[in-house]
Scaffold this active site. Structure first.
Site, PDB file in Angstrom:
ATOM      1  N   TRP A  76       0.872  -1.162   0.000  1.00 52.21           N
ATOM      2  CA  TRP A  76       0.000   0.000   0.000  1.00 52.21           C
ATOM      3  C   TRP A  76       0.923   1.229   0.000  1.00 52.21           C
ATOM      4  O   TRP A  76       1.356   1.691   1.040  1.00 52.21           O
ATOM      5  CB  TRP A  76      -0.894   0.032   1.235  1.00 52.21           C
TER       6      TRP A  76
ATOM      7  N   ASP B  49      21.699  -5.010  -0.357  1.00 50.73           N
ATOM      8  CA  ASP B  49      21.805  -3.671   0.235  1.00 50.73           C
ATOM      9  C   ASP B  49      23.067  -3.549   1.076  1.00 50.73           C
ATOM     10  O   ASP B  49      23.771  -2.531   1.037  1.00 50.73           O
ATOM     11  CB  ASP B  49      20.582  -3.370   1.105  1.00 50.73           C
TER      12      ASP B  49
END
Length: 311
Positions: free
Chosen positions: A103, A261
């Site tokens: 979302w 990362d």
């Protein structure tokens, strides 16, 4: 690249993270690819700021406070009244496969270059020595944001700064591959240190193998490339030379979240400390090997106790 290039800005999005436990309860944290890299850079002694946009809610406050506690600078963090960060949920099926639900359409990070405070932020970013971003960053800013980003990168590089880019190709963030290819092509033309993954370039461009992927990034004019291979290891390329650097062997892999990362953080920190690319790749592999032996994107600080603060 030496430790004289010490001011780093990592740009992107950090989201609230919900994890559904086996008993059905949810736990909340936060995560984001460029944020993970910023935290590991800070732990390695690099002066790094995280640059994004958050809301003015309590969750945004908590995220910013957590970053500061890790030594990550938040002086150029933009706050948007009435908005909240993006949210994603991780669900794991009985076979252990993870599914992500997002979302994020109204997340303020998408508007980083379109806010009233953005012109001052852009001017500040021109003064950094290294800007770091990813393919996720590139996607969420959209066409309008990228139209601001690329001229900014031009100005940074003309002043003597550098740009590092980790491909992190996420198909669901792009309207189609044609748009993504145009954006990646342009980004690579503005990149000094590329950290692409072979699966990323195969997925986006259809490159047949590592050699084709490396040739593509070289053709874009990137002077320093760290190509992450499907099998553990990488190829470091500068000019016409390419050196394969194998990854460390890890007995038990617990969680590969943030492997890439942390690899980026280890590589950039070592390069900022004056190590050559092959040395930096070994440092990157070492950090990533530590990270994947722990659960979660950000491992306990004590797990890194044996790593020197490089710069």
């Amino acid at each position: 690249m030496s430790n004289q290039m010490g001011r780093v800005a990592s740009l992107g999005e950090c989201m609230l993270e919900l994890v559904r436990r086996p008993d059905g309860t949810l736990t909340m944290g936060f995560g984001g690819d460029t944020l993970n890299t910023a935290v590991y850079l800070a732990r390695l002694g690099v002066a790094v700021d995280y640059v994004t946009a958050l809301g003015d809610d309590a969750h945004s406050d908590a995220m910013a406070a957590a970053w500061r506690a890790e030594g990550v600078g938040t002086g150029h963090l933009l706050r948007v009244p009435g908005r909240v960060p993006g949210l994603y949920m991780i669900e794991t099926d009985p076979a252990g496969e993870r599914r992500f639900l997002y979302w994020r359409d109204s997340a303020p990070a998408r508007d980083l270059f379109m806010l009233p405070e953005s012109p001052a932020l852009i001017e500040a970013l021109e003064g950094y020595d290294l800007l770091y971003l990813s393919g996720i960053s590139l996607a969420i800013w959209g066409e309008c944001g990228r139209d601001v980003l690329f001229p900014l990168l031009d100005r940074v590089r003309k002043r003597g700064g550098r740009v590092a880019f980790d491909t992190n190709w996420r198909p669901r963030l792009w309207p189609d591959k044609a748009v993504a290819r145009r954006a990646f092509d342009e980004m690579l033309r503005h990149t000094d240190i590329a950290l692409p993954g072979v699966p990323d370039l195969q997925g986006l461009y259809g490159d047949a193998d590592a050699a084709a992927a490396l040739a593509r990034v070289r053709a874009a004019g990137v002077p320093e490339i760290v190509l992450k291979l499907e099998t553990p290891g990488c190829i470091v390329s500068r000019g016409d030379t390419a050196t394969e650097v194998p990854a460390e062997r890890v007995g038990t892999v617990v969680d590969t979240t943030a492997a890439g990362d942390s690899f980026s953080a280890g590589y950039l920190a070592a390069r900022l400390a004056g190590q050559d690319p092959a040395q930096a790749a070994r440092a990157a592999h070492h950090l990533a090997a530590l990270v994947i032996q722990h659960r979660g994107a950000i491992i306990p600080r004590e797990a890194m106790a044996g790593l020197a603060r490089l710069p």
